[in-house]
Structures are given as structure tokens and as C-alpha cells.
Design an enzyme around this catalytic site. Structure first.
Site, PDB file in Angstrom:
ATOM      1  N   PHE A 127       0.834  -1.195   0.000  1.00  0.00           N
ATOM      2  CA  PHE A 127       0.000   0.000   0.000  1.00  0.00           C
ATOM      3  C   PHE A 127       0.870   1.246   0.000  1.00  0.00           C
ATOM      4  CE2 PHE A 127       0.977   0.055   4.419  1.00  0.00           C
ATOM      5  CZ  PHE A 127       0.678   1.315   4.917  1.00  0.00           C
ATOM      6  N   PRO A 132       7.262  11.519  -2.791  1.00  0.00           N
ATOM      7  CA  PRO A 132       8.621  12.056  -2.606  1.00  0.00           C
ATOM      8  C   PRO A 132       8.683  13.365  -1.825  1.00  0.00           C
ATOM      9  CG  PRO A 132       8.377  11.193  -4.820  1.00  0.00           C
ATOM     10  CD  PRO A 132       7.022  11.108  -4.189  1.00  0.00           C
ATOM     11  N   TRP A 160       8.176   4.923  -0.926  1.00  0.00           N
ATOM     12  CA  TRP A 160       8.325   4.065   0.253  1.00  0.00           C
ATOM     13  C   TRP A 160       7.307   2.927   0.291  1.00  0.00           C
ATOM     14  CZ3 TRP A 160      12.891   5.248   1.466  1.00  0.00           C
ATOM     15  CH2 TRP A 160      13.331   6.558   1.577  1.00  0.00           C
ATOM     16  N   ARG A 281      30.868 -13.684  28.588  1.00  0.00           N
ATOM     17  CA  ARG A 281      32.021 -12.796  28.580  1.00  0.00           C
ATOM     18  C   ARG A 281      32.507 -12.544  30.006  1.00  0.00           C
ATOM     19  NH1 ARG A 281      36.486 -10.715  26.146  1.00  0.00           N
ATOM     20  NH2 ARG A 281      36.630  -8.444  26.320  1.00  0.00           N
ATOM     21  N   HIS A 351      27.880  -5.698  24.304  1.00  0.00           N
ATOM     22  CA  HIS A 351      28.750  -6.499  23.436  1.00  0.00           C
ATOM     23  C   HIS A 351      30.119  -5.848  23.238  1.00  0.00           C
ATOM     24  CE1 HIS A 351      25.105  -8.733  22.346  1.00  0.00           C
ATOM     25  NE2 HIS A 351      25.893  -9.622  21.770  1.00  0.00           N
ATOM     26  N   GLY A 352      30.247  -4.574  23.589  1.00  0.00           N
ATOM     27  CA  GLY A 352      31.529  -3.901  23.430  1.00  0.00           C
ATOM     28  C   GLY A 352      31.956  -3.861  21.972  1.00  0.00           C
ATOM     29  N   GLY A 353      33.248  -4.035  21.723  1.00  0.00           N
ATOM     30  CA  GLY A 353      33.784  -3.964  20.364  1.00  0.00           C
ATOM     31  C   GLY A 353      33.197  -5.007  19.440  1.00  0.00           C
ATOM     32  N   GLU A 376       5.106   3.858   9.777  1.00  0.00           N
ATOM     33  CA  GLU A 376       3.699   4.057  10.176  1.00  0.00           C
ATOM     34  C   GLU A 376       3.514   5.303  11.036  1.00  0.00           C
ATOM     35  OE1 GLU A 376       2.233   2.348   8.358  1.00  0.00           O
ATOM     36  OE2 GLU A 376       2.604   0.214   8.440  1.00  0.00           O
TER      37      GLU A 376
END
Length: 397
Positions: A127, A132, A160, A281, A351-353, A376
Site C-alpha cells: 500500500f 517524494p 516508500w 564474557r 557487546h563492546g567492540g 507508520e
């Protein structure tokens, strides 16, 4: 306590559906999502699996070959699918909205023509409201349909469209000359049949190609360009000109519950990844989950996941009960999308790096979560809807 995002009061059928979908997500989506997303590959095998499960007809009435399930059931299914990969939930979201619009507003002929084939996935819906230069100002739609005998000729550009290339039915909101004083009453919704694919797919109807996006990959997002494209008057949704805005808003409201459900799914997955990684970790001689800084993050993340899920469920149940739910849908979408972004970022930090590496799933979620802040209707649009509803209920007498 039970794990997060559990829903009380479900029927046995709902529980069976969710268990089946959860198993499908764990076996068929999660193991392949990262590779498909990084390659921006359409998940055809996964889509075929959803067809076999009957998910394309989940909410379509049984008389038209669907399962006739509630918005709540659908939202909980979407939550699980988005937990696996949000793009897959996007494949069925616009389809669901178009099916809902036809079920609620279509003529008998339109229901008979489309709904049975939508239930099997033979007809796939998309839909389009946006353009634009449009943004959130729907009343400023410039794509126009002009009556020509028994047909209408449509000119303009839409933007879109999720599933713009892979769908073969598009509900399009355009301007017609109704002579109404209120701009919204000059908008009409057309059901446009089109072949799948890209380029000029029908005379005067072009799908230029996929828009390259930061995230939300795999599923196609496109423009749709009309240049003298002819459709019959029988393709006006419900046979009623000038009623398109209300019809589209009905679809968008249930779509907001869907976006809230997708946000819940991503947040659940982000939490799962964080709590697993935090126990594996180790730093300073113990798992980082045992450091108070990380433990407090997990507590806050889990609370946000639970709150968003409960608001999403409440909005869906209100809709299923037949009550007005525009404020609750706006609240659910606002809270769930904002919390999703926050929970995902906290998981990324835990998670760090490694969270910056494409080898880790959280990297993908970091690119997907922002989409839900704008899909939406932006958070600012939701706040507008919520505040108007509150002032309506609390207006001084």
C-alpha cells in the site's frame, strides 16, 4: 517468573499457532537471517514456508479461505517473526493491512475477487500513501486520478512502498476532484493490480527499482510512478470516491500495532543476545553479568521489553473488542519503537567492540531498530495523535 513478553489469557489455538511460529523462527529464520540480510537477498524460501503455514491468511475471514484470527494473534505472530528477522515481518505487514482494508471496506465483488487469493499468498498486497515531497502531510497528496469514461487515469509518483516489486496488488491513495471543502475528503483509495517486478510493469506504471537502505534489507522498498495509467472505476475501494483517507487510516492504525509488535520482537532478541553474552564474557575474574553496571542494564532492558509488550497487547485487544483504539495504538507504537531503539543500543554496548562486527547479530539489529521510529508515522506524529485524543477525553466542560 516466566520469561519476558508472555501473554495471559490466550486460547489453545493461539498458543499452538505461536508455538509453531516460534519453532519456525528458531529453525528457518534465525540461522539464515544475517547472511540473507548482509547480501540484501529476498528470503524466498522463508516466504514460501509462511505461505505453507497459512500466515498470509491469518486474519482473513474463514469464509474467504483464511484462518479468521484476531489482531492480537497476528501481532503476537509478528512479534515472533521480527525476533527472527524484522524484514520477514515486513513481507506480511503491508499484505495484512491491504487485506484488512478490503475486508472492512471493500465491495462484495472486491472481497470475493481478492481475499481468497490473498489468503493463500497468490495475491500479495502493498500500500502507498507517501510521496517524494509529502512526508506526514497526507492531505497534500498530489498524485491524481481523473475520471475518463468508465475508467480513471492516474498520474504522479508514490514513495516508500514495502514489497513494491514483489507485490501484485497495491492500495494507492490519490487525489480525486470531489469538490469537498476538507482536503482529506478529496482522497480516494484505488486497488491497483500489477505484475511483480521492476521497470514498466504495466502501461503507464513503473517500479523504478529497490531503494538501497541502511537496514531493513532483503524486503524490497520502492517508488511507484504513474504516467497515464488506467484503472477501472470498479477498483475504487468500496466503490466510494472521497473515502480513501478514512479507509487508509483504518489500515494504518492496525499497522501501528504491527510496528509496535515488530519493535517488541527486535527488543526481545536484543535482550536475549545481551543476557547470553553477558554470562559468557568474563572480565576481572567473573562474567560481566555479575558486574553491577551490566546487571542494572539488563534489569532496565527487561523492564522496557515487558512494558512495550503489554502496551502492544492492550492496543490489539481493544481493537479486537471493537472499541476505539487510536490513542492506545499510538501509545503502543511510540513506546515500543523508542524502547526498542534504547534496548538495542544497550545490548550493543554490552557487546563492546564485538557489537561493531558484522559477525555478531546485534550489528544487524542496530541498523533495523531505527526504522521503527519512523515507520507508520514518526514518534512526533504519535504524540500528536495521543495529545489530541487526551484533550478530547479531558476537555473542560
Amino acid at each position: 517468573m516466566a520469561k519476558l513478553a508472555q501473554t495471559a489469557g490466550l486460547t489453545e489455538i493461539q498458543q499452538e499457532i505461536l508455538a509453531t511460529v516460534r519453532s519456525f523462527v528458531d529453525k528457518e529464520i534465525l540461522p539464515h537471517a544475517n547472511a540473507l540480510e548482509h547480501a540484501d537477498t529476498y528470503p524466498q524460501d522463508i516466504v514460501d514456508g509462511m505461505k505453507e503455514m497459512g500466515l498470509f491468511g491469518l486474519t482473513i475471514p474463514e469464509e474467504f479461505g483464511g484462518l479468521g484470527e484476531s489482531l492480537l494473534t497476528y501481532a503476537l505472530v509478528v512479534e515472533q517473526i521480527a525476533r527472527g528477522w524484522m524484514s520477514v515481518s515486513g513481507v506480511i505487514n503491508t499484505h495484512f493491512i491491504v487485506a484488512h482494508m478490503i475486508s472492512q471496506h471493500g465491495t462484495d465483488e472486491q472481497k470475493q475477487r481478492y481475499l481468497p487469493r490473498m489468503a493463500t499468498g497468490e495475491v500479495r498486497g502493498s500500500f502507498s500513501m507517501s510521496e517524494p515531497d509529502l512526508g506526514s502531510d497526507v492531505a497534500a497528496i498530489s498524485t491524481k486520478a481523473v475520471a475518463d469514461g468508465d475508467d480513471f487515469v492516474i498520474d504522479g509518483a508514490k514513495m516508500w512502498l514495502t514489497n513494491g516489486g514483489t507485490s501484485n496488488l497495491t492500495a494507492v491513495l490519490v487525489r480525486t476532484d470531489e469538490g469537498a471543502d476538507r482536503p482529506h475528503q478529496n482522497l480516494t483509495c484505488f486497488l491497483v493490480d500489477k505484475p511483480e517486478g521492476y521497470g514498466e510493469v504495466a502501461p503507464g506504471l513503473t517500479v523504478p527499482g529497490k531503494i538501497d537502505k541502511m537496514g531493513y534489507k532483503g524486503v524490497d522498498t520502492t517508488e511507484l510512478v504513474f504516467s497515464g495509467h488506467r484503472v477501472s472505476a470498479g477498483q475504487v475501494l468500496g466503490g466510494k470516491r472521497g473515502g480513501g483517507f478514512a479507509q487508509m487510516m483504518d489500515g494504518v492504525e492496525v499497522g501501528r500495532v504491527n510496528v509496535a509488535a515488530r519493535a517488541c520482537g527486535i527488543a526481545i532478541r536484543a535482550f536475549e543476545l545481551a543476557v547470553e553474552y553477558a554470562q559468557q564474557r568474563r572480565t576481572f575474574g567473573k562474567p560481566i553479568a555479575e558486574h553491577q553496571a551490566i546487571a542494572f542494564k539488563l534489569a532496565e532492558m527487561a523492564t522496557k521489553v515487558e512494558a512495550a509488550h503489554l502496551m502492544m497487547v492492550n492496543a490489539a485487544r481493544l481493537k479486537d473488542s471493537g472499541e476505539r483504539f487510536d490513542v492506545e495504538a499510538g501509545m503502543a507504537k511510540l513506546l515500543a519503537s523508542e524502547y526498542c531503539a534504547e534496548v538495542t543500543q544497550e545490548s550493543f554496548r554490552i557487546h563492546g567492540g564485538y557489537g561493531y562486527s558484522k559477525e555478531y547479530e546485534i550489528e544487524r539489529l542496530m541498523r533495523e531498530a531505527p526504522f521503527l521510529l519512523i515507520g507508520e508515522g514518526t514518534s512526533e506524529i504519535q504524540k500528536t495523535i495521543i495529545s489530541r485524543g487526551l484533550l478530547r477525553e479531558y476537555r473542560l466542560r
